[in-house]
Write an enzyme that holds these catalytic residues in place. Sequence first.
Site, PDB file in Angstrom:
ATOM      1  N   LYS A  34     -10.709  22.371  56.964  1.00 12.29           N
ATOM      2  CA  LYS A  34     -10.728  23.434  57.960  1.00 12.29           C
ATOM      3  C   LYS A  34     -10.025  24.683  57.410  1.00 12.29           C
ATOM      4  O   LYS A  34     -10.573  25.763  57.441  1.00 12.29           O
ATOM      5  CB  LYS A  34     -10.054  22.982  59.261  1.00 12.29           C
ATOM      6  N   ASP A  89      -1.933  15.739  64.500  1.00  9.53           N
ATOM      7  CA  ASP A  89      -3.108  16.103  63.710  1.00  9.53           C
ATOM      8  C   ASP A  89      -3.151  17.635  63.704  1.00  9.53           C
ATOM      9  O   ASP A  89      -3.325  18.258  64.749  1.00  9.53           O
ATOM     10  CB  ASP A  89      -4.357  15.524  64.397  1.00  9.53           C
ATOM     11  N   TRP A 101     -11.015  15.208  69.349  1.00  9.80           N
ATOM     12  CA  TRP A 101     -10.335  14.559  68.222  1.00  9.80           C
ATOM     13  C   TRP A 101      -9.172  13.720  68.701  1.00  9.80           C
ATOM     14  O   TRP A 101      -8.934  12.628  68.181  1.00  9.80           O
ATOM     15  CB  TRP A 101      -9.897  15.597  67.188  1.00  9.80           C
TER      16      TRP A 101
END
Length: 360
Positions: free
Chosen positions: A195, A171, A101
């Site tokens: 998530k 993030d 990511w």
Amino acid sequence: MGRVYNFSAGPAVLPEEVLREAADEMLDYKGCGMSVMEMSHRSKVFDDIIKEAEQDLRDLMNIPDNYKVLFLQGGASQQFSAIPMNLMKNGVADYIVTGQWAKKAYQEASRYGKAVKIASSEDKTFSYIPDCSDLPIDEDADYVYICENNTIYGTKYKKLPNTKGKTLVADVSSCFLSEPHDVEKYGVIYGGVQKNVGPAGVVIVIIREDLIRDDVMEGTPTMLKYKTQADKDSLYNTPPCYGIYICGKVFKWLKKQGGLQAMKEYNEKKAKILYDFLDESEMFKGTVVKEDRSLMNVPFVTGDKELDAKFVAEAEANGFVNLKGHRTVGGMRASIYNAMPIEGVEKLVEFMKKFEAENK
Ligand SMILES: *Cc1c(COP(=O)(O)O)cnc(C)c1O
């Protein structure tokens, strides 16, 4: 079979209590004769929902007044572009690449300016967090970017990098609300909610006001300008109403659990059960260095692909689902987010012990 123990990395398990409440309110939200899915985002009822959600999030995270909270769409991935477009003033940003990511965010930023990879753990399949105490931070860097918890590889920063005074952008998709966050240490803290917070379709961006500018990069779409969204309190266009409503319920649930410090202790207790077992097992091994282990995503392997597959299949047949590891790591991954009850982890470990005994 009723509800399973769902170890998915995302979209992931939500608190059962929240789902039941939402089910009860599905046809008639608080006497207004319709579901939250059917109502105008300009209605008083929805306005109360989004305002209350924001306030509960502010309470949970202790968000200072000079930070805006935005409920947006496009997932965490869209922020990979929005961040450089809004924040690159000098056209330079430093990225610490600790997983897929972070790497994607770095690659996307490279399209808009000079993105510099100042540290990486790719040499060892992202199984650790690099030393971030004295990084070669660019003098002109507009920000330093991290992915705080690496969903795929199962590592987490236990200490934030020394950014030498530069704005930190993080993030936090897979560790959002799993423990207290010291918001003041960040310029931007953001995450897709699917998530650990809510259903897919919402990304929450918490941004310090001085970073919200009008003079963003030329060509930035109106929708991607933080100023557009901040000026209209996330209601510039139709927001993901139902998702925001569920997030609001999760915030209330978290408050009831005692807030983020209580959540942290619970998550530590849960993760310890699994990690302790991995450390003593002859068959199952964790894949990351101990100091950098995530509380949320726990990858592990047997070292034998066939045995891994057998384990995943038998686990599923026993109600422990979505344990297959990411394709780039192989093996297994147990994501044990806030809403995974401790019994789920205890029973998983029990099952692993049994599997190990039967497959020696
Ligand atoms: C899942 C995930 C993403 C991607 O989220 P989308 O909402 O699918 O764009 C980004 N970063 C992290 C850390 C993630 O876990």
